[in-house]
Design a protein around this motif. Structure first.
Motif, PDB file in Angstrom:
ATOM      1  N   GLY A   1      15.233   7.250  -2.724  1.00 53.68           N
ATOM      2  CA  GLY A   1      14.082   7.319  -3.618  1.00 53.68           C
ATOM      3  C   GLY A   1      13.429   5.967  -3.894  1.00 53.68           C
ATOM      4  N   PRO A   2      14.199   4.928  -4.260  1.00 50.32           N
ATOM      5  CA  PRO A   2      13.578   3.622  -4.528  1.00 50.32           C
ATOM      6  C   PRO A   2      12.845   3.043  -3.324  1.00 50.32           C
ATOM      7  CG  PRO A   2      15.777   3.703  -5.486  1.00 50.32           C
ATOM      8  CD  PRO A   2      15.621   4.940  -4.663  1.00 50.32           C
ATOM      9  N   ILE A   3      13.328   3.332  -2.116  1.00 54.45           N
ATOM     10  CA  ILE A   3      12.643   2.854  -0.909  1.00 54.45           C
ATOM     11  C   ILE A   3      11.271   3.509  -0.797  1.00 54.45           C
ATOM     12  CG2 ILE A   3      12.717   2.815   1.611  1.00 54.45           C
ATOM     13  CD1 ILE A   3      14.721   0.937   0.342  1.00 54.45           C
ATOM     14  N   ILE A   4      11.209   4.816  -1.045  1.00 52.74           N
ATOM     15  CA  ILE A   4       9.931   5.539  -0.982  1.00 52.74           C
ATOM     16  C   ILE A   4       8.963   4.994  -2.030  1.00 52.74           C
ATOM     17  CG2 ILE A   4       8.845   7.799  -1.304  1.00 52.74           C
ATOM     18  CD1 ILE A   4      11.426   9.040  -0.170  1.00 52.74           C
ATOM     19  N   ILE A   5       9.461   4.750  -3.246  1.00 53.58           N
ATOM     20  CA  ILE A   5       8.609   4.229  -4.320  1.00 53.58           C
ATOM     21  C   ILE A   5       8.084   2.837  -3.963  1.00 53.58           C
ATOM     22  CG2 ILE A   5       8.616   3.452  -6.720  1.00 53.58           C
ATOM     23  CD1 ILE A   5      10.650   5.719  -7.271  1.00 53.58           C
ATOM     24  N   PHE A   6       8.938   1.989  -3.403  1.00 53.56           N
ATOM     25  CA  PHE A   6       8.524   0.640  -3.004  1.00 53.56           C
ATOM     26  C   PHE A   6       7.397   0.702  -1.978  1.00 53.56           C
ATOM     27  CE2 PHE A   6       9.017  -2.787   0.185  1.00 53.56           C
ATOM     28  CZ  PHE A   6       8.703  -3.882  -0.616  1.00 53.56           C
ATOM     29  N   ASN A   7       7.543   1.560  -0.982  1.00 57.29           N
ATOM     30  CA  ASN A   7       6.502   1.687   0.037  1.00 57.29           C
ATOM     31  C   ASN A   7       5.195   2.205  -0.558  1.00 57.29           C
ATOM     32  OD1 ASN A   7       8.148   0.792   2.156  1.00 57.29           O
ATOM     33  ND2 ASN A   7       8.950   2.845   2.533  1.00 57.29           N
ATOM     34  N   CYS A   8       5.310   3.136  -1.498  1.00 57.33           N
ATOM     35  CA  CYS A   8       4.107   3.656  -2.162  1.00 57.33           C
ATOM     36  C   CYS A   8       3.388   2.558  -2.942  1.00 57.33           C
ATOM     37  CB  CYS A   8       4.475   4.797  -3.108  1.00 57.33           C
ATOM     38  SG  CYS A   8       4.930   6.341  -2.293  1.00 57.33           S
ATOM     39  N   ILE A   9       4.166   1.698  -3.604  1.00 59.41           N
ATOM     40  CA  ILE A   9       3.556   0.601  -4.371  1.00 59.41           C
ATOM     41  C   ILE A   9       2.799  -0.347  -3.450  1.00 59.41           C
ATOM     42  CG2 ILE A   9       4.096  -1.454  -5.743  1.00 59.41           C
ATOM     43  CD1 ILE A   9       6.371   0.186  -7.039  1.00 59.41           C
ATOM     44  N   LEU A  10       3.386  -0.655  -2.277  1.00 60.62           N
ATOM     45  CA  LEU A  10       2.686  -1.508  -1.317  1.00 60.62           C
ATOM     46  C   LEU A  10       1.341  -0.899  -0.932  1.00 60.62           C
ATOM     47  CD1 LEU A  10       5.362  -2.778   1.253  1.00 60.62           C
ATOM     48  CD2 LEU A  10       4.232  -4.062  -0.553  1.00 60.62           C
ATOM     49  N   ALA A  11       1.353   0.407  -0.632  1.00 60.78           N
ATOM     50  CA  ALA A  11       0.109   1.080  -0.245  1.00 60.78           C
ATOM     51  C   ALA A  11      -0.893   1.099  -1.406  1.00 60.78           C
ATOM     52  CB  ALA A  11       0.405   2.501   0.229  1.00 60.78           C
ATOM     53  N   LEU A  12      -0.393   1.279  -2.635  1.00 62.88           N
ATOM     54  CA  LEU A  12      -1.281   1.310  -3.798  1.00 62.88           C
ATOM     55  C   LEU A  12      -1.897  -0.062  -4.080  1.00 62.88           C
ATOM     56  CD1 LEU A  12       0.714   3.636  -6.227  1.00 62.88           C
ATOM     57  CD2 LEU A  12      -1.490   4.113  -5.142  1.00 62.88           C
ATOM     58  N   ILE A  13      -1.226  -1.125  -3.686  1.00 59.43           N
ATOM     59  CA  ILE A  13      -1.811  -2.464  -3.786  1.00 59.43           C
ATOM     60  C   ILE A  13      -2.839  -2.674  -2.668  1.00 59.43           C
ATOM     61  CG2 ILE A  13      -1.331  -4.944  -3.640  1.00 59.43           C
ATOM     62  CD1 ILE A  13       1.451  -4.320  -4.834  1.00 59.43           C
ATOM     63  N   GLY A  14      -2.476  -2.210  -1.454  1.00 62.77           N
ATOM     64  CA  GLY A  14      -3.329  -2.454  -0.291  1.00 62.77           C
ATOM     65  C   GLY A  14      -4.640  -1.687  -0.314  1.00 62.77           C
ATOM     66  N   LEU A  15      -4.616  -0.450  -0.796  1.00 63.73           N
ATOM     67  CA  LEU A  15      -5.828   0.374  -0.743  1.00 63.73           C
ATOM     68  C   LEU A  15      -6.982  -0.195  -1.565  1.00 63.73           C
ATOM     69  CD1 LEU A  15      -4.124   3.882  -0.761  1.00 63.73           C
ATOM     70  CD2 LEU A  15      -5.724   3.065   0.995  1.00 63.73           C
ATOM     71  N   PRO A  16      -6.769  -0.614  -2.814  1.00 65.14           N
ATOM     72  CA  PRO A  16      -7.894  -1.237  -3.537  1.00 65.14           C
ATOM     73  C   PRO A  16      -8.382  -2.521  -2.882  1.00 65.14           C
ATOM     74  CG  PRO A  16      -6.168  -0.554  -5.058  1.00 65.14           C
ATOM     75  CD  PRO A  16      -5.596  -0.421  -3.683  1.00 65.14           C
ATOM     76  N   LEU A  17      -7.466  -3.295  -2.284  1.00 66.05           N
ATOM     77  CA  LEU A  17      -7.894  -4.498  -1.576  1.00 66.05           C
ATOM     78  C   LEU A  17      -8.798  -4.135  -0.403  1.00 66.05           C
ATOM     79  CD1 LEU A  17      -4.613  -6.642  -1.484  1.00 66.05           C
ATOM     80  CD2 LEU A  17      -6.598  -6.936  -2.979  1.00 66.05           C
ATOM     81  N   MET A  18      -8.425  -3.072   0.326  1.00 70.14           N
ATOM     82  CA  MET A  18      -9.265  -2.615   1.440  1.00 70.14           C
ATOM     83  C   MET A  18     -10.655  -2.208   0.969  1.00 70.14           C
ATOM     84  SD  MET A  18      -6.852  -0.203   3.840  1.00 70.14           S
ATOM     85  CE  MET A  18      -8.315   0.476   4.632  1.00 70.14           C
ATOM     86  N   GLY A  19     -10.715  -1.537  -0.161  1.00 71.88           N
ATOM     87  CA  GLY A  19     -11.971  -0.926  -0.581  1.00 71.88           C
ATOM     88  C   GLY A  19     -12.866  -1.790  -1.442  1.00 71.88           C
TER      89      GLY A  19
END
Length: 317
Positions: free
Chosen positions: A220-238
């Motif tokens: 579970g913590p691995i999945i959450i960590f990966n989600c946080i990375l994506a949640l940081i990256g998406l606003p930067l992309m947009g």
């Protein structure tokens, strides 16, 4: 796929794509199921990561390969895009034929692929899987045993986790070259080549998180960590103002979303017992993942160019 290079109208292409989808539908869930029968629970994520890493490596090279094959434009009177389908189809057929002899069966299977293991080694594999989760031996098949696990809501919970992961992964895979070209102003050639580095990063992140997950017995913590990375990256992309920062966001988004694919597959496989339940769950997981691919194809719309903000919102959600 080879036939797609010879179509005359779009309806032929649709028909061939449906046939291709039917023929390849069982490949991914079959691979997920087969791998899960060979390894104990806390060896799986690294193996799933290597399996998916091969796909990510192919994605990293796909843009470069497509650009190279486009240079065949005009050869034999065919457009460059037709040569992409023809050449990649030929490669797929060659690998498929070799797979008949190279693909390894289940541990207790009767088909001994190129004498991969002797009887003593097979017994060792079966015993360690049996000690770990108690389902090494395949039970006789009945429709009831196969379909009954569909009544367990947790099975569909795992599948929905995979659906959410693949929706974003496919959306990025489909539209990253377009985002780089239209949203960030790169040329077609630059956009195709700039697809590769984020997928290389995703492969490294994928295996590192898999190693941590297997070593420390955590999912579970691995999945959450990966989600946080994506949640940081998406606003930067947009929403970032400079292309350098936006491209950095592409790295985080691509890495986090792709690393979560083997993570979610392992999370599901570690919580399932029984061979036929495992088979159904593999099919339901990958099936909803495929639907995620359909959803992903609708996320970044042409009318939202060049910023694609609605698509960014959808991926964050």
């Amino acid at each position: 796929m080879i036939g797609m290079g010879f179509v005359k109208q779009w309806t032929d292409l649709v028909a061939l794509r449906i046939i291709l989808g039917i023929l390849e539908a069982g490949f991914f869930p079959g691979c997920v199921y087969l791998l899960s029968t060979w390894y104990v629970r806390y060896e799986l994520q690294k193996r799933y990561s290597i399996f998916y890493l091969i796909g990510s490596f192919a994605s990293a090279l796909a843009g470069i390969l497509a650009y190279g094959l486009m240079q065949m434009n005009g050869l034999a009177g065919k457009s460059g895009w037709r040569w992409i389908f023809i050449m990649e189809g030929i490669l797929t057929c060659c690998i498929g034929l070799a797979g008949y002899w190279l693909l390894v069966d289940f541990p207790d299977g009767k088909h001994r692929s190129w004498n991969f293991l002797n009887n003593r080694e097979i017994k060792f594999i079966m015993d360690r899987v049996q000690r770990d989760r108690g389902d090494a031996k395949t039970e006789p098949f009945t429709v009831g045993k196969f379909l009954r696990p569909a009544l367990d809501l947790k099975v569909w919970g795992f599948a929905m986790c995979f659906f959410c992961s693949t929706t974003v992964t496919y959306a990025i895979a489909y539209f990253l070259p377009i985002i780089l070209r239209d949203g960030m102003g790169f040329s077609v050639a630059q956009a195709q080549c700039l697809v590769a580095p984020p997928y290389a990063f995703a492969g490294i992140l994928m295996f590192c998180t898999a190693w941590v997950g297997d070593k420390y017995h955590t999912r579970g913590p691995i999945i959450i960590f990966n989600c946080i990375l994506a949640l940081i990256g998406l606003p930067l992309m947009g929403f970032a103002k400079t292309n350098a920062v936006r491209y950095f966001g592409v790295f985080l988004t691509t890495g986090g979303t792709n690393a979560n694919i083997p993570a979610v597959m392992t999370y599901q496989a570690n919580n399932i017992r029984g061979q036929w339940k495992r088979a159904l769950c593999s099919a339901s997981l990958v099936g909803l993942g495929g639907i995620g691919g359909i959803a992903g194809s609708l996320v970044f719309r042409s009318q939202d160019a060049p910023q694609y903000h609605p698509g960014i919102y959808a991926c964050i959600a």
